[in-house]
Design an enzyme around this catalytic site. Sequence first.
Site: not given
Length: 281
Positions: A49-52
């Site tokens: 993930g590590h995102h928006a």
Amino acid sequence: MTTKPEILLFNPKGDEQGWLVVLENNQAVPFETKRCYFIYGTKEGVVRGHHAHRKLKQLLVCVSGSVDIYCEYANSKETFKLDSPNKGLLLDGLVWHEMLNFSKDAVLLVLADDYYDESDYVRDYKEFVTIQTKFVRYDEVFLEKSWEWLNDRELKDLTNTPDFTKEEQLNWFLNLPRRSDYFVKGVKYCDIPVGVWGLKNITANSAEYFGFIGEVDYWGKGIGRYMVRTAIKEAKDKKLNRLCLHVLKNSLRAVNLYRSVGFEEREDMSSGRLMYMELKL
């Protein structure tokens, strides 16, 4: 717009022979699905993930095994466990998320309301913070908050703020519109007042930067760096050629921040507990 992540429970159908979960658009899935993918075979200890996303809506369903979904949104942080195909996690709008603690048999299904669009991704956490940080007019709300913040013993020491009275503060505030040597902004994060930054002692060639995050819970998020960079831009827009500041010598986090954006110490101007730093524009 960001909506709080929400766990959705599905209505499984089945008997002793097995179970079935139906996911239909605008029913169990609260949007029109345009994209579907699944994640599997994730190695132990891997965090994904590590995102928006700026606008994308997603529904995450762990159809096998289990996985934890860490979410940061608005002013909250929360971790959701997906461990059943009978429930999903709805992510709508600007939610920083990370997927971790995958079981060996985990299969994470993701339904999305739009096709892949790299421009919708926010992959840099600093940018995620910046998007939600606004610099606004320094008004009576910030005046009252500043009284609270600058009378906190720790912050008062860190900012080297002298004692002042309510009357002195109010007089300073009322005179701001008539002062050409002062520029000040309130800082909001997700519409919550969290700090102040500005320029003072403004002349035709130079100014002094000041700024602080008054809400301790927002320290370390990168808001301070955004404040300083914006102040530098403001100084350049004013056609100044030098920006200076004073910072406590033992405030290493602040000193390192200022150094990282180009400020250098002037030992000949530093004295006592205070370090004088300067940036040529």
